[in-house]
Design a protein around this motif. Structure first.
Motif, PDB file in Angstrom:
ATOM      1  N   ARG A  36       0.830  -1.210   0.000  1.00 46.97           N
ATOM      2  CA  ARG A  36       0.000   0.000   0.000  1.00 46.97           C
ATOM      3  C   ARG A  36       0.866   1.263   0.000  1.00 46.97           C
ATOM      4  O   ARG A  36       0.614   2.214  -0.755  1.00 46.97           O
ATOM      5  CB  ARG A  36      -0.928   0.003   1.216  1.00 46.97           C
ATOM      6  CG  ARG A  36      -1.894   1.208   1.220  1.00 46.97           C
ATOM      7  CD  ARG A  36      -2.836   1.162   2.396  1.00 46.97           C
ATOM      8  NE  ARG A  36      -2.159   1.407   3.671  1.00 46.97           N
ATOM      9  CZ  ARG A  36      -1.900   0.472   4.578  1.00 46.97           C
ATOM     10  NH1 ARG A  36      -2.275  -0.779   4.370  1.00 46.97           N
ATOM     11  NH2 ARG A  36      -1.277   0.776   5.707  1.00 46.97           N
ATOM     12  N   HIS A  37       1.899   1.289   0.853  1.00 46.06           N
ATOM     13  CA  HIS A  37       2.768   2.468   0.910  1.00 46.06           C
ATOM     14  C   HIS A  37       3.440   2.701  -0.441  1.00 46.06           C
ATOM     15  O   HIS A  37       3.551   3.839  -0.907  1.00 46.06           O
ATOM     16  CB  HIS A  37       3.833   2.287   2.000  1.00 46.06           C
ATOM     17  CG  HIS A  37       3.268   2.221   3.385  1.00 46.06           C
ATOM     18  ND1 HIS A  37       2.165   2.947   3.770  1.00 46.06           N
ATOM     19  CD2 HIS A  37       3.678   1.519   4.486  1.00 46.06           C
ATOM     20  CE1 HIS A  37       1.901   2.691   5.046  1.00 46.06           C
ATOM     21  NE2 HIS A  37       2.798   1.825   5.495  1.00 46.06           N
ATOM     22  N   ALA A  47      -5.718  -2.372  -9.756  1.00 49.73           N
ATOM     23  CA  ALA A  47      -6.541  -3.185  -8.860  1.00 49.73           C
ATOM     24  C   ALA A  47      -5.883  -4.504  -8.500  1.00 49.73           C
ATOM     25  O   ALA A  47      -6.276  -5.143  -7.512  1.00 49.73           O
ATOM     26  CB  ALA A  47      -7.897  -3.455  -9.520  1.00 49.73           C
ATOM     27  N   ALA A  48      -4.871  -4.921  -9.260  1.00 52.16           N
ATOM     28  CA  ALA A  48      -4.193  -6.186  -8.964  1.00 52.16           C
ATOM     29  C   ALA A  48      -3.444  -6.145  -7.643  1.00 52.16           C
ATOM     30  O   ALA A  48      -3.099  -7.201  -7.088  1.00 52.16           O
ATOM     31  CB  ALA A  48      -3.220  -6.540 -10.097  1.00 52.16           C
ATOM     32  N   PRO A  57       3.433  -5.175  -6.641  1.00 47.34           N
ATOM     33  CA  PRO A  57       3.948  -4.637  -7.902  1.00 47.34           C
ATOM     34  C   PRO A  57       5.291  -5.286  -8.226  1.00 47.34           C
ATOM     35  O   PRO A  57       6.160  -5.391  -7.356  1.00 47.34           O
ATOM     36  CB  PRO A  57       4.115  -3.136  -7.592  1.00 47.34           C
ATOM     37  CG  PRO A  57       3.127  -2.867  -6.504  1.00 47.34           C
ATOM     38  CD  PRO A  57       3.109  -4.108  -5.672  1.00 47.34           C
ATOM     39  N   PRO A  58       5.492  -5.746  -9.448  1.00 45.65           N
ATOM     40  CA  PRO A  58       6.756  -6.415  -9.775  1.00 45.65           C
ATOM     41  C   PRO A  58       7.991  -5.579  -9.476  1.00 45.65           C
ATOM     42  O   PRO A  58       9.024  -6.113  -9.062  1.00 45.65           O
ATOM     43  CB  PRO A  58       6.616  -6.688 -11.285  1.00 45.65           C
ATOM     44  CG  PRO A  58       5.148  -6.739 -11.526  1.00 45.65           C
ATOM     45  CD  PRO A  58       4.546  -5.751 -10.578  1.00 45.65           C
ATOM     46  N   THR A  59       7.874  -4.247  -9.648  1.00 47.87           N
ATOM     47  CA  THR A  59       9.037  -3.381  -9.432  1.00 47.87           C
ATOM     48  C   THR A  59       9.434  -3.283  -7.966  1.00 47.87           C
ATOM     49  O   THR A  59      10.463  -2.687  -7.645  1.00 47.87           O
ATOM     50  CB  THR A  59       8.757  -1.977  -9.989  1.00 47.87           C
ATOM     51  OG1 THR A  59       7.471  -1.526  -9.544  1.00 47.87           O
ATOM     52  CG2 THR A  59       8.778  -1.989 -11.501  1.00 47.87           C
ATOM     53  N   ALA A 212      -2.642   0.602 -15.614  1.00 50.52           N
ATOM     54  CA  ALA A 212      -4.030   0.385 -15.205  1.00 50.52           C
ATOM     55  C   ALA A 212      -4.715  -0.681 -16.049  1.00 50.52           C
ATOM     56  O   ALA A 212      -5.420  -1.543 -15.524  1.00 50.52           O
ATOM     57  CB  ALA A 212      -4.807   1.696 -15.278  1.00 50.52           C
ATOM     58  N   CYS A 213      -4.507  -0.624 -17.379  1.00 51.47           N
ATOM     59  CA  CYS A 213      -5.202  -1.577 -18.249  1.00 51.47           C
ATOM     60  C   CYS A 213      -4.275  -2.390 -19.131  1.00 51.47           C
ATOM     61  O   CYS A 213      -4.714  -3.327 -19.792  1.00 51.47           O
ATOM     62  CB  CYS A 213      -6.237  -0.854 -19.111  1.00 51.47           C
ATOM     63  SG  CYS A 213      -5.518   0.118 -20.480  1.00 51.47           S
ATOM     64  N   GLY A 214      -2.985  -2.033 -19.167  1.00 52.38           N
ATOM     65  CA  GLY A 214      -2.020  -2.794 -19.948  1.00 52.38           C
ATOM     66  C   GLY A 214      -1.910  -2.399 -21.403  1.00 52.38           C
ATOM     67  O   GLY A 214      -1.097  -2.960 -22.133  1.00 52.38           O
TER      68      GLY A 214
END
Length: 302
Positions: A36-37, A47-48, A57-59, A212-214
Motif C-alpha cells: 500500500r505504501h 486493482a491487482a 507490484p513487480p518493481t 491500469a489496463c495494460g
C-alpha cells in the motif's frame, strides 16, 4: 595503460563470480502495508495490488531484500574487499547508474523472501564526466518460499571525483526509446504527460504500457505547469561537483494528478513545505541542457 592500472584491473577482475551475499533473508515477508505504501508513493492504482488475491507490484522486487539501516548479515567479505580495493585506488565516490529486473513469478502477501547475490562484472577503467572509475554490477537472485521469483541487477560507478576549479557540468538524463518523447518536449519547453489510448489514464514517468489496463497505445497531454509539493527531501550529501548543497528536491503533484521529482527553487531550502504551491519553469544549465524545475513564491514562466 600503465603497469599499475593493469595490475589493479586484474585484481578487480578476480572478484567477478564471487558471492556478494549468501543466504540472505528478507526482513519481512511480502505484506499488504508495504504494498500500500509503495502504491501510494508511486500513484499506482492498479486493482491487482489490492483485495484478497493481491500481488505485489513487480518493481518492488528489490524492496523485499533491503536490509534497512542495520543492513544484512549475509553480505560477503568479497564485496567489501572489492569496494575497499577501489577506495585504495582513489575511487572513493559512488553513484548508482542503473538496474535491470526480470520477473519469474508474482509475489503475494505472506511469501518469505530469500536471496543470493554475486559480483557479476567489474568493468575496465572508464573515464566519465564524474571522474575515472569502474562500473561494478551485482546480480541478485530472489526466491519466494524457495521458488525462483526474479533477478535484480544493480550497477554502480566507483570513481575518483574530478577535481576542477570551475563548476562541473550537471549530469545528463538517461534518454532511451521509452522516454525520448518526454525529453524532446522539454527541449520545446513543454512538460508532456502520457495518456493511455485504452482507458485514458494519465501516467508519469513515461512507460511503454499502461499500468491500469495494460494497453500499449498512448498519446500525450501538456501539463498546465501548476502543482504542489507532495513531499520533499533536503540534499546535503554526497557533494557532487555540479551541485551546491544543501538544496531541496521535491515530489511535485501536478494539477493533472501525476507526480514528478524535480528541484524546488525560489525559496531557501529550509522554507520548502508540503502543500506549497509551485509553478513549472524550464531552467537552462548550459548550452545543451534544459530541465524542468518548480518555482515557489513567484511565477514560474518558460
Amino acid at each position: 595503460m600503465s603497469d599499475g592500472a593493469a595490475e589493479l584491473e586484474a585484481r578487480l577482475k578476480a572478484y567477478e563470480g564471487r558471492a556478494a551475499a549468501v543466504a540472505g533473508v528478507g526482513k519481512d515477508p511480502v505484506n499488504e502495508p508495504m504494498i500500500r505504501h509503495w502504491c501510494e508513493a508511486m500513484g499506482d492504482t492498479n486493482a491487482a495490488y489490492t483485495g484478497p488475491d493481491a500481488v505485489a507490484p513487480p518493481t518492488m522486487l528489490q524492496a523485499w531484500t533491503m536490509g534497512g539501516l542495520s543492513g544484512h548479515e549475509g553480505r560477503s567479505d568479497a564485496y567489501d574487499e572489492l569496494l575497499g580495493l577501489l577506495d585504495e585506488a582513489g575511487c572513493t565516490s559512488v553513484v548508482a547508474t542503473d538496474c535491470e529486473q526480470e520477473y519469474l513469478r508474482p509475489l503475494r502477501p505472506g511469501d518469505e523472501i530469500t536471496f543470493d547475490a554475486v559480483i557479476e562484472s567489474v568493468s575496465e577503467r572508464k573515464t566519465t564526466k564524474l571522474g575515472i572509475g569502474h562500473f561494478v554490477t551485482t546480480r541478485m537472485d530472489v526466491r519466494a518460499n524457495g521458488e525462483p521469483a526474479g533477478t535484480h541487477r544493480f550497477r554502480i560507478l566507483k570513481y575518483a571525483p574530478v577535481r576542477t576549479r570551475s563548476k562541473a557540468a550537471r549530469p545528463r538524463p538517461v534518454v532511451n526509446r521509452d522516454n525520448a518523447g518526454f525529453w524532446e518536449g522539454v527541449g520545446r519547453h513543454q512538460l508532456l504527460i502520457q495518456r493511455c489510448g485504452g482507458c485514458g489514464t494519465l501516467r508519469f514517468p513515461w512507460l511503454p504500457g499502461c499500468g491500469a489496463c495494460g494497453s500499449p497505445e498512448w498519446d500525450t497531454v501538456e501539463a498546465s505547469g501548476e502543482g504542489t509539493v507532495y513531499s520533499y527531501v533536503v540534499m546535503h550529501h554526497p557533494p557532487f561537483p555540479a551541485f551546491d548543497p544543501p538544496y531541496a528536491v521535491g515530489l511535485i503533484e501536478l494539477a493533472e494528478g501525476v507526480r514528478i521529482v524535480s528541484n524546488v527553487i525560489g525559496v531557501p531550502y529550509d522554507k520548502v513545505r508540503i502543500g506549497m504551491p509551485v509553478r513549472l519553469r524550464f531552467e537552462r544549465y548550459d548550452e545543451e541542457l534544459v530541465l524542468p524545475v518548480f518555482r515557489a513564491g513567484a511565477e514560474g514562466g518558460r
